[in-house]
Scaffold this active site. Sequence first.
Site, PDB file in Angstrom:
ATOM      1  CG  HIS A   1      -5.924   5.619  -6.905  1.00 39.25           C
ATOM      2  ND1 HIS A   1      -4.651   6.579  -6.974  1.00 39.25           N
ATOM      3  CD2 HIS A   1      -4.499   3.918  -6.866  1.00 39.25           C
ATOM      4  CE1 HIS A   1      -3.515   5.440  -6.252  1.00 39.25           C
ATOM      5  NE2 HIS A   1      -3.674   4.660  -5.589  1.00 39.25           N
TER       6      HIS A   1
ATOM      7  CD  GLN B   1      -3.468   0.002  -6.420  1.00 40.91           C
ATOM      8  OE1 GLN B   1      -2.455  -0.847  -7.049  1.00 40.91           O
ATOM      9  NE2 GLN B   1      -3.328   0.338  -5.579  1.00 40.91           N
TER      10      GLN B   1
END
Length: 337
Positions: A169, A171
Amino acid sequence: MSELRRDVIRNNWVIIATDRALKPNDFPINKQGAKTAEFKGFCPFCEGNESFTPEEIAAYRRNDTQANLPGWQVRTIPNKFSALELKGSLIKINNGVYSSYNGLGKHEVVVETPQHEIDLPEYSLDDITLILNMLKSRYDQLMKDERIKYIHIYKNHGLYAGASLGHSHSQIVGLPIFPNENRGIDKYYKKTGRCLLCDILEQEINDRERVIYETDHFVLICPFASRFSYETWIIPRKHTAHFMNVGSEEVKELAAILKYFSIAIKEGLNDPSYNMIIVSAPVNVENPIEGYHWYIELTPRLIVSSGLEIGTGYYVNPVAPEISASILKESLFKALA
């Protein structure tokens, strides 16, 4: 012999070992391992576990599937543990010699793939293009809120880069104040009237010592005063202040660079922890900093900070960027073959 080199972007100093290069296996972190916590069968970011995360902000989905259900390709959600909240206005509090602000801001997580434990080297070019377009879209949306002054996009890979989950992921943090990390950009523009990154790019292309790879739209270099061993910058040739302004053809080219260079890093440096950061101009400020030029920093985390770095702010890099560039160039061309 070593050199003290000035980091012109941060207006600081880096100690460079110019005549030697630690091999990837010589770094203490690689000897100890740099993986995130072992996967134990449940991950809130995996497809099918959407109910275990906050409701999605945005997503690219297959076949018009419904929000917060399976069927997504890239998914943006609020950071469940964010200390920042985009409510009210920024308030400064002075208390004697101390000052503080309330925790105004926005923190989002871009879940890059429905699959667990795959990352950039395993993604298709279409996958990476979707991720980049999601980051662009979220940048554009956050920029519309006048309270946000800086948009920080980053990716942590591996334990020593701060990744707490094995599911890949990125951010995005919208901050109410502009960090003063890259103060050299403004200082250089005020002195010369020119963009520092454009001048760096011109000199690096002419010198050839630290250039790893060139494409039509981007140049990969190991910066002259690299803070980290094998640190690499991906600099767009076109002078553009904000990442969100990158064009569709540039996005496709950048997707290919990220895929094959991540393979080169994984294979050439034994899959190290790394941070990838998109550095861009401040937003919504009354007096914009001139001369800003967005770029990407990719910093392998092969050693931890020592007392010298903590005490002085001067980083120590045991691998000269000229040597790093040569090693990474060889690794990248193997990945491209």
